[in-house]
Design a protein around this motif. Sequence first.
Motif, short mmCIF file in Angstrom:
data_model
loop_
_atom_site.label_atom_id
_atom_site.label_comp_id
_atom_site.label_asym_id
_atom_site.label_seq_id
_atom_site.Cartn_x
_atom_site.Cartn_y
_atom_site.Cartn_z
N SER A 32 25.53 -21.05 -29.28
CA SER A 32 24.21 -21.33 -28.74
C SER A 32 23.97 -22.82 -28.71
O SER A 32 24.50 -23.58 -29.53
N ALA A 34 20.70 -25.59 -28.18
CA ALA A 34 19.25 -25.78 -28.14
C ALA A 34 18.94 -27.20 -27.68
O ALA A 34 19.55 -28.15 -28.17
N TYR A 36 16.09 -30.09 -27.48
CA TYR A 36 14.84 -30.53 -28.09
C TYR A 36 14.43 -31.87 -27.47
O TYR A 36 15.25 -32.61 -26.94
N LEU A 46 10.92 -27.91 -29.15
CA LEU A 46 12.02 -27.14 -28.60
C LEU A 46 11.74 -26.89 -27.12
O LEU A 46 10.66 -26.41 -26.77
N LEU A 49 16.44 -22.53 -25.40
CA LEU A 49 17.61 -22.05 -26.12
C LEU A 49 18.55 -21.37 -25.14
O LEU A 49 18.12 -20.52 -24.35
N ARG A 97 25.38 -24.70 -32.13
CA ARG A 97 25.70 -23.91 -33.32
C ARG A 97 27.10 -23.32 -33.17
O ARG A 97 27.36 -22.56 -32.24
N GLY A 102 25.54 -21.10 -39.50
CA GLY A 102 24.10 -20.97 -39.40
C GLY A 102 23.42 -22.22 -38.87
O GLY A 102 22.41 -22.13 -38.20
N GLN A 103 23.99 -23.37 -39.17
CA GLN A 103 23.28 -24.59 -38.84
C GLN A 103 23.59 -25.11 -37.44
O GLN A 103 24.61 -24.80 -36.86
N LEU A 104 22.64 -25.90 -36.96
CA LEU A 104 22.80 -26.60 -35.70
C LEU A 104 23.32 -28.00 -35.98
O LEU A 104 22.91 -28.65 -36.95
N PHE A 106 23.61 -31.74 -34.17
CA PHE A 106 22.96 -32.47 -33.09
C PHE A 106 23.78 -33.65 -32.60
O PHE A 106 24.49 -34.30 -33.37
N GLN B 33 17.34 -26.65 -42.81
CA GLN B 33 18.30 -27.73 -42.71
C GLN B 33 17.61 -29.03 -43.06
O GLN B 33 16.42 -29.21 -42.78
N GLY B 94 18.30 -15.53 -35.30
CA GLY B 94 19.44 -16.25 -34.76
C GLY B 94 19.57 -17.67 -35.30
O GLY B 94 20.54 -18.35 -35.00
N TYR B 95 18.62 -18.09 -36.10
CA TYR B 95 18.62 -19.42 -36.72
C TYR B 95 18.69 -20.55 -35.71
O TYR B 95 19.08 -21.66 -36.03
N ASN B 96 18.32 -20.28 -34.48
CA ASN B 96 18.42 -21.33 -33.46
C ASN B 96 17.15 -22.13 -33.31
O ASN B 96 17.18 -23.29 -32.98
N LYS B 97 16.04 -21.49 -33.53
CA LYS B 97 14.76 -22.13 -33.26
C LYS B 97 14.30 -22.86 -34.51
O LYS B 97 13.73 -22.25 -35.41
N LEU B 98 14.57 -24.14 -34.56
CA LEU B 98 14.18 -24.94 -35.71
C LEU B 98 12.81 -25.56 -35.50
O LEU B 98 12.52 -26.08 -34.42
#
Lengths: 115, 110
Positions: A32, A34, A36, A46, A49, A97, A102-104, A106, B33, B94-98
């Motif tokens: 995925s 995202a 921002y 945001l 997505l 991701r 789990g983490q994004l 950047f 995070q 989905g842990y995408n929307k921070l």
Amino acid sequence: GALVYQYPRRTICKSGTSMRMECQAVGFQATSVAWYRQSPQKTFELIALSTVNSAIKYEQNFTQEKFPISHPNLSFSSMTVLNAYLEDRGLYLCGARPQGAGQLYFGEGSKLTVL
Amino acid sequence: GDQVEQSPSALSLHEGTGSALRCNFTTTMRAVQWFRKNSRGSLINLFYLASGTKENGRLKSAFDSKERYSTLHIRDAQLEDSGTYFCAASYDSGYNKLTFGKGTVLLVSP
């Protein structure tokens, strides 16, 4: 670690023109992506997505007509700011991701200045 | 109101000292995070937590979903720790929307 490369780092454009920015996941496949925007007031918004096998989901106040996104494969995404005006100024960040994570992560962002 | 409340907004430390940053959440978050924005503008990943605590060198972070907060502890601060620190939490599966906090500007001085 996972790296995300964004290009260009900064753009200055005239009101009413458009700017395209690119996001490349380096060394991993992103399930995925995202997008921002960090406004001049420093808040993060945001925009949308983009997830594998799903349609791109835009947040309220952001539309595909204004911020079209392309996500052709698991390593690359691009977004265009169409007809940019002063309120579109800011730092546009791409977060990706990795599969199973789990983490994004950047990129460094693409800073848009509108004259 | 803001879903993520980060404090303090600014912090000054002398080298060798320590302190803590905190994020309170107005809703139950699934993961958090922590980032540091460096002088080049890059968001450097510090921690990702779905629960519990993690430690990395002089940094330690904790996340309590039930109590709706996360902390970032810095000990033995160094000059290169200066920068803006952000917490960002996600409530979607989905842990995408921070959702980001407003940041803490840390200045470490000699």
